[in-house]
Design a protein around this motif. Structure first.
Motif, PDB file in Angstrom:
ATOM      1  N   ASN A 262      -9.421   6.849   3.230  1.00  0.00           N
ATOM      2  CA  ASN A 262      -8.156   6.119   3.388  1.00  0.00           C
ATOM      3  C   ASN A 262      -8.300   4.877   4.267  1.00  0.00           C
ATOM      4  O   ASN A 262      -7.369   4.487   4.980  1.00  0.00           O
ATOM      5  CB  ASN A 262      -7.069   7.039   3.963  1.00  0.00           C
TER       6      ASN A 262
ATOM      7  N   VAL B 109     -17.689   1.462  -1.261  1.00  0.00           N
ATOM      8  CA  VAL B 109     -16.258   1.313  -1.525  1.00  0.00           C
ATOM      9  C   VAL B 109     -15.598   2.670  -1.717  1.00  0.00           C
ATOM     10  O   VAL B 109     -14.512   2.948  -1.173  1.00  0.00           O
ATOM     11  CB  VAL B 109     -16.036   0.428  -2.769  1.00  0.00           C
ATOM     12  N   LYS B 110     -16.248   3.552  -2.482  1.00  0.00           N
ATOM     13  CA  LYS B 110     -15.677   4.877  -2.741  1.00  0.00           C
ATOM     14  C   LYS B 110     -15.524   5.677  -1.456  1.00  0.00           C
ATOM     15  O   LYS B 110     -14.536   6.406  -1.267  1.00  0.00           O
ATOM     16  CB  LYS B 110     -16.559   5.624  -3.739  1.00  0.00           C
TER      17      LYS B 110
ATOM     18  N   MET C 229      -9.363  -1.289  -7.460  1.00  0.00           N
ATOM     19  CA  MET C 229     -10.219  -0.119  -7.251  1.00  0.00           C
ATOM     20  C   MET C 229      -9.582   1.163  -7.809  1.00  0.00           C
ATOM     21  O   MET C 229     -10.281   2.101  -8.179  1.00  0.00           O
ATOM     22  CB  MET C 229     -10.501   0.082  -5.755  1.00  0.00           C
ATOM     23  N   LYS C 230      -8.277   1.174  -7.887  1.00  0.00           N
ATOM     24  CA  LYS C 230      -7.570   2.400  -8.232  1.00  0.00           C
ATOM     25  C   LYS C 230      -6.956   2.374  -9.637  1.00  0.00           C
ATOM     26  O   LYS C 230      -6.263   3.308 -10.024  1.00  0.00           O
ATOM     27  CB  LYS C 230      -6.457   2.652  -7.213  1.00  0.00           C
TER      28      LYS C 230
ATOM     29  N   LYS D  58     -14.941   4.458   1.533  1.00  0.00           N
ATOM     30  CA  LYS D  58     -13.798   3.909   2.262  1.00  0.00           C
ATOM     31  C   LYS D  58     -12.475   4.372   1.652  1.00  0.00           C
ATOM     32  O   LYS D  58     -11.525   4.690   2.371  1.00  0.00           O
ATOM     33  CB  LYS D  58     -13.865   2.378   2.264  1.00  0.00           C
ATOM     34  N   ILE D  59     -12.412   4.402   0.332  1.00  0.00           N
ATOM     35  CA  ILE D  59     -11.192   4.843  -0.335  1.00  0.00           C
ATOM     36  C   ILE D  59     -10.918   6.307  -0.035  1.00  0.00           C
ATOM     37  O   ILE D  59      -9.778   6.704   0.260  1.00  0.00           O
ATOM     38  CB  ILE D  59     -11.292   4.596  -1.856  1.00  0.00           C
ATOM     39  N   GLN D  60     -11.953   7.144  -0.089  1.00  0.00           N
ATOM     40  CA  GLN D  60     -11.796   8.571   0.204  1.00  0.00           C
ATOM     41  C   GLN D  60     -11.365   8.811   1.638  1.00  0.00           C
ATOM     42  O   GLN D  60     -10.658   9.773   1.935  1.00  0.00           O
ATOM     43  CB  GLN D  60     -13.111   9.296  -0.092  1.00  0.00           C
TER      44      GLN D  60
ATOM     45  N   GLN E 123       0.801  -1.218   0.000  1.00  0.00           N
ATOM     46  CA  GLN E 123       0.000   0.000   0.000  1.00  0.00           C
ATOM     47  C   GLN E 123       0.838   1.275   0.000  1.00  0.00           C
ATOM     48  O   GLN E 123       0.297   2.383   0.015  1.00  0.00           O
ATOM     49  CB  GLN E 123      -0.940   0.012   1.208  1.00  0.00           C
TER      50      GLN E 123
ATOM     51  N   ASP F  79      -8.922   0.752   4.877  1.00  0.00           N
ATOM     52  CA  ASP F  79      -8.448  -0.456   4.201  1.00  0.00           C
ATOM     53  C   ASP F  79      -9.581  -1.064   3.384  1.00  0.00           C
ATOM     54  O   ASP F  79     -10.684  -1.271   3.887  1.00  0.00           O
ATOM     55  CB  ASP F  79      -7.951  -1.461   5.247  1.00  0.00           C
ATOM     56  N   VAL F  80      -9.304  -1.327   2.107  1.00  0.00           N
ATOM     57  CA  VAL F  80     -10.311  -1.895   1.210  1.00  0.00           C
ATOM     58  C   VAL F  80      -9.707  -3.099   0.501  1.00  0.00           C
ATOM     59  O   VAL F  80      -8.604  -3.030  -0.038  1.00  0.00           O
ATOM     60  CB  VAL F  80     -10.765  -0.859   0.152  1.00  0.00           C
TER      61      VAL F  80
ATOM     62  N   SER G  74      -7.880  -3.430  -3.328  1.00  0.00           N
ATOM     63  CA  SER G  74      -7.653  -1.991  -3.525  1.00  0.00           C
ATOM     64  C   SER G  74      -6.920  -1.693  -4.828  1.00  0.00           C
ATOM     65  O   SER G  74      -7.137  -0.637  -5.433  1.00  0.00           O
ATOM     66  CB  SER G  74      -6.875  -1.420  -2.342  1.00  0.00           C
TER      67      SER G  74
END
Length: 640
Positions: free
Chosen positions: A263, A256-257, A272-273, A259-261, A156, A265-266, A269
């Motif tokens: 930061n 999901v978005k 997703m990116k 959680k990503i915003q 990560q 843990d997804v 990942s």
């Protein structure tokens, strides 16, 4: 220069891979690739469909598997030993394919399976006899993992300094030591360091691990190969795969978005990116890999023979009385049936008609070497009767076979009722040296089905008899519901209101077969437009429009994608070989039993013979009525 995709997933990597075999083949053909490998996660269930699709495009299929490896002995079931790494292995030849079958079957053994089918490296190594090729080095593999003091944090990392913070000071020696172990297991010429740089712009870990593999290769004399990690055909398909991942995580795209915003843990990942987990063009690979690494992919492809995994029926030999051949025994049974059922009741013209019919049927059966098939079915039906259970009188086209009637498989005279043998079976189905199998359904009372299967196991061997897998697909209603749910598009009640207008697939199967790309959703938009006009409709140009047009388009794209794995309700495989040596055996999700890991059409293509044993509840009721009548008769006789 050309390149071969060697690390690639189809939708048989459930809720992870998106690509259907036909889409993979089309993409590779469009890019001019001459060969391609399939390495699904922990499974080789897609091998037949993949091979067929590739050959239709004149592309050589290479069969493999990305095995799950436990860090301790795979029989140790603990939370600590639940963390798994990945290793891609491909078969060089037909013998190597057999080793893949045995290894994947072993990974599904009750003692090894723990959340996923898995092996440890030493156990997998038992199948590496020079006919398998392995490569390691992508993120998630042991060779990548061994670099880090903290694997998760290292993957990560967003900067080079952060990446270095989580690497071992002696990482080259650690990688080299493990790589030498792999080389010892698979052979010097059969192991390669994987340089996977396709997503280096989005992942500092991917970039630095790839550089690390190159460094170790140069220092310790290993060969490197350029790979991608393809989970969908083209970059534009990334959003569709993301939907599958959300389904696997039981969340929505919005969730999901968020959680990503934040930061947080997804899982998944990396997917997703990035949109780089597609089948890349040669130019894309050339931009991140050296010509030598690319050439190695072609060399590996050339090391793999162009072998065929399809085969003729592998029926067990039926034990006939008096050492008769199967054909002779079947003909004798037909004579006996003629004597018992037809003798003395036919006119001269009828006798000629029946004679011509039985000769024709026996000639077709004999030429296809299927006498044993009919003898096995008859034996199963007789075993049902021997236990005083009631078998079905005959279902579907199988009732059109006079042989089946005469030997007691069915109870309907096909000539009397105008039933056609060719609708059941004809020699024209056998093409290209491949024998197509008949399909006789055996109906038994639902409560007695397990007894019937137990009889088959006792007759032919527990290790040669198995039920089979089936895959649940996103089709029509389920595909549209999945898209609406993952996009938080509407309430549950509105979702049901929208999808109830779609017919079930079987209701329009004939019309779907006439479509170039069968879609229940598209069929509904074309044939019942008023039912969906408030949400989506086809305009005069054939394009979708309406408030939900984009969602309908996505649902149509994912139709037919596999979502789940289950056990076929009726199918039973009987083989002349131990199944786990000739067919990948997978763990039944609802128990410890292993079942054949290919769907029925693929099983038949490989030569595995499928018999349908259907449990029918109505037959339990009929049998109950019979038993009650017999009981009443017995009571009346006693009273007399």
């Amino acid at each position: 220069m050309n390149w071969t995709p060697l690390h690639l997933h189809s939708h048989y990597s459930l809720l992870d891979g998106l690509s259907k075999p036909s889409q993979i083949a089309s993409r590779c053909a469009n890019l001019g690739f001459e060969s391609c490998a399939l390495t699904d996660h922990g499974t080789i269930s897609g091998a037949v469909a993949f091979s067929k699709a590739m050959r239709q495009k004149n592309i050589k299929p290479i069969l493999g598997c990305e095995f799950y490896l436990s860090q301790q002995d795979c029989t140790v079931k603990s939370e600590e030993n639940r963390k798994l790494s990945h290793l891609c292995v491909i078969a060089k030849n037909k013998k190597g394919w057999g080793q893949l079958i045995q290894a994947t079957s072993r990974s599904n053994d009750e003692e090894n399976f723990y959340y996923k089918p898995r092996l440890d490296l030493d156990t997998l190594g038992q199948y590496a006899d020079g006919n398998l090729i392995a490569f390691s080095g992508h993120l998630g593999s042991d060779l990548a993992n061994v670099i880090f003091t903290d694997i998760k944090s290292g993957y990560q990392a967003t900067t080079l300094d952060e990446f270095k913070r989580y690497t071992h000071a002696d990482w080259p020696e650690r990688v080299s030591k493990l790589a030498h172990r792999y080389r010892d297991i698979f052979g010097k010429d059969n192991f390669f360091l994987e340089v996977q740089s396709i997503d280096q712009e989005n992942s500092i870990a991917a970039k630095m691990v790839a550089e690390g593999m190159r460094y170790v290769a140069n220092k310790y004399d290993f060969r490197t190969v350029a790979t991608a990690d393809s989970h969908y055909p083209e970059q534009k398909d990334a959003g569709d795969q993301l939907l599958l991942l959300c389904s696997a995580m039981r969340t929505t795209l919005r969730g999901v978005k968020k959680k990503i915003q934040a930061n947080e843990d997804v899982a998944f990942s990396g997917f997703m990116k990035s949109t780089n987990f597609h089948i890349p063009t040669l130019e894309e690979i050339q931009s991140v890999n050296s010509s030598k690494e690319i050439d190695t992919s072609m060399e590996i492809a050339s090391m793999c023979e162009d072998y065929d995994i399809l085969g003729q029926p592998m029926l067990p030999e039926f034990e006939c009385p008096e050492n008769k051949s199967e054909e002779a025994h079947l003909r004798q049974l037909c004579r006996d049936g003629w004597r018992d059922k037809l003798s003395g009741i036919l006119t001269k013209d009828q006798k000629n008609e029946y004679t011509e019919r039985i000769k024709k049927e026996l000639d077709v059966i004999s030429s296809a070497k299927l006498s044993g098939y009919f003898l096995i079915v008859r034996d199963i039906v007789n075993s049902v009767r021997s236990r005083n259970h009631i078998p079905g009188p005959g279902r579907g086209s199988a009732a059109g076979c006079l042989v089946s009637y005469l030997i007691g498989i069915t109870q309907l005279d096909p000539i009397r009722y105008g039933l056609i043998f060719e609708r059941f079976y004809n020699a024209g189905r056998n093409t290209g040296g491949h024998v197509s199998l008949p399909d006789i359904d055996i109906d038994v009372p639902a409560t007695k089905r397990d007894e019937t299967i137990d009889y088959i196991r006792s007759k032919y061997g527990n290790d040669r008899v198995g039920q089979m897998v089936t895959f649940g697909r996103l089709q029509g209603r389920s595909a549209l519901k999945e898209v609406l749910r993952m996009n938080d598009a509407c309430s549950y009640d509105e979702m049901n209101a929208i999808t109830k207008s779609l017919p079930h697939e079987h209701e329009v199967s004939d019309q779907l077969a006439e479509m170039d790309e069968p879609s229940v959703i598209q069929w509904t938009l074309m044939n019942q437009p008023d039912s969906l006009k408030d949400y989506c409709r086809l305009n005069d140009d054939g394009n979708l429009e309406g408030d939900y047009a984009k969602l309908f388009a996505q649902a149509m794209r994912i139709e037919g994608t596999f979502k789940s794995q289950g056990k076929h309700a009726a199918g039973v495989v009987i083989s002349s070989h131990k199944l786990d040596e000739v067919c990948p055996m997978v763990r039944d999700k609802k128990g410890a039993e292993k079942i054949a890991g290919l769907e029925m059409n693929d099983l038949e293509a490989m030569g595995h013979v499928k018999f349908d044993i259907l449990g029918i509840s109505l037959m339990d009721k009929i049998m109950g009525i019979r038993d009650k009548l017999e009981e009443d008769d017995d009571q009346e006789n006693l009273e007399r």
